[in-house]
Design a protein around this motif. Structure first.
Motif, PDB file in Angstrom:
ATOM      1  N   ARG A 151       0.842  -1.197   0.000  1.00  0.00           N
ATOM      2  CA  ARG A 151       0.000   0.000   0.000  1.00  0.00           C
ATOM      3  C   ARG A 151       0.872   1.239   0.000  1.00  0.00           C
ATOM      4  N   LYS A 152       0.576   2.156  -0.892  1.00  0.00           N
ATOM      5  CA  LYS A 152       1.235   3.462  -0.886  1.00  0.00           C
ATOM      6  C   LYS A 152       0.725   4.263   0.310  1.00  0.00           C
ATOM      7  N   GLY A 153       1.395   5.366   0.601  1.00  0.00           N
ATOM      8  CA  GLY A 153       1.047   6.150   1.772  1.00  0.00           C
ATOM      9  C   GLY A 153      -0.415   6.551   1.841  1.00  0.00           C
ATOM     10  N   TYR A 154      -0.922   7.119   0.750  1.00  0.00           N
ATOM     11  CA  TYR A 154      -2.308   7.558   0.762  1.00  0.00           C
ATOM     12  C   TYR A 154      -3.270   6.369   0.831  1.00  0.00           C
TER      13      TYR A 154
ATOM     14  N   GLU B 135      -4.670  13.160   7.046  1.00  0.00           N
ATOM     15  CA  GLU B 135      -4.159  13.001   5.685  1.00  0.00           C
ATOM     16  C   GLU B 135      -2.702  12.567   5.746  1.00  0.00           C
ATOM     17  N   TYR B 136      -2.332  11.650   4.869  1.00  0.00           N
ATOM     18  CA  TYR B 136      -0.948  11.189   4.827  1.00  0.00           C
ATOM     19  C   TYR B 136      -0.045  12.352   4.447  1.00  0.00           C
ATOM     20  N   ASP B 137       1.041  12.537   5.216  1.00  0.00           N
ATOM     21  CA  ASP B 137       1.871  13.734   5.058  1.00  0.00           C
ATOM     22  C   ASP B 137       3.209  13.476   4.387  1.00  0.00           C
ATOM     23  N   GLY B 138       3.401  12.305   3.816  1.00  0.00           N
ATOM     24  CA  GLY B 138       4.655  12.023   3.132  1.00  0.00           C
ATOM     25  C   GLY B 138       5.723  11.399   4.007  1.00  0.00           C
ATOM     26  N   GLU B 139       5.418  11.189   5.297  1.00  0.00           N
ATOM     27  CA  GLU B 139       6.349  10.528   6.206  1.00  0.00           C
ATOM     28  C   GLU B 139       6.586   9.093   5.729  1.00  0.00           C
TER      29      GLU B 139
END
Length: 279
Positions: free
Chosen positions: A31-34, A50-54
């Motif tokens: 699974r990708k972050g989002y 919301e996914y923040d890129g961490e």
């Protein structure tokens, strides 16, 4: 906690492993972050940030830790991991995910199942974790290593998972019968895929386990020691017929099962080691 839920406050290491499975890798559903955030929403979580890129795993672990004190929320996540609707694009991934979860979840005294596609958690004894995983016949192979038919590999992995469930709940005869069924299923498909001519005129649906064991040994796919002990497991598998158990005047117990399980591991390991190289 939901009524009658077997889930308690999970250990910090368990949360880390849970985050790993949610994120996935080259071996588990990725699974990708989002997509991780969307997964949590599909699990029934409210107010998912919301996914923040961490880093994916750190982000997922932080979300799980935030709700660690609420087993109901974590139970929703576990149920979603075992929900076939989460894997509509890759349905063959579901058995591997459930197996990966149970590898660490059983230490919390629970197992994840999805009979009939209905995910649930069931209580089990943590001391019974990973039967046959230690010692000289530690399992090194997976079903997908041995069988190219993904549907059959998934079904046989499910049989292995069910054997674990039987073991964890003290159903020793049921576990041995399930292991015998697994053994027969693996051997017949390995023979059929590697050299179907070895079956002669016998249909794969009619060949006996006794014949399959001998065929795989004669072909050099399993060792002589493994063949010998396979026949002992075959005899116990026949206890699926109650009269066979009466004739033997012996009721298998946990020690019997602890001797049978490494036999299956040894068969799978031998079959993996003898796998023909891809052309």
């Amino acid at each position: 906690m939901t009524p009658h839920s077997p889930l308690g406050i999970l250990d910090a290491n368990t949360l880390e492993e849970l985050a790993r499975v949610i994120c996935g890798d080259e071996h588990l559903y990725y699974r990708k972050g989002y997509e991780i955030a969307r997964f949590l929403e599909h699990a029934g979580w409210q107010r998912v940030p919301e996914y923040d890129g961490e880093y994916r795993r750190e982000w997922a672990h932080a979300r799980l830790t935030e709700r660690r004190e609420d087993p109901t929320e974590l139970e929703k996540v576990l149920h979603r991991l075992a929900d076939p609707r989460e894997y509509l694009d890759e349905p063959e991934q579901l058995p591997a995910v459930i197996s990966a979860v149970n590898a660490f979840l059983i230490h919390e005294g629970v197992r994840l199942e999805n009979p009939g596609g209905r995910p649930r958690l069931v209580a089990c004894d943590p001391s019974l974790a990973h039967p046959g995983s230690q010692g000289p016949a530690e399992l090194r192979a997976t079903m997908t290593d041995l069988i190219t038919d993904q549907n059959m590999a998934g079904l046989l992995q499910h049989r292995l998972d069910e054997a674990h469930t039987c073991y964890a709940n003290g159903a020793h005869v049921a576990a041995i019968i399930m292991l015998g069924s697994l053994l027969e299923g693996v051997l017949v498909h390995v023979v059929h895929e590697r050299n179907a001519s070895l079956l002669g005129a016998t249909s794969p649906d009619r060949v006996s386990l006794d014949s399959l064991i001998k065929t795989c040994h004669d072909a050099g796919w399993i060792g002589a020691d493994v063949e010998r002990f396979c026949h002992e497991l075959r005899k116990y598998r026949n206890f699926v017929h109650p009269r066979a158990e009466i004739r033997e005047a012996h009721a298998p117990d946990r020690d019997t099962l602890d001797m049978c399980w490494p036999v299956v591991n040894a068969v799978l390991n031998d079959l993996a080691d003898s796998q023909p190289e891809a052309a």
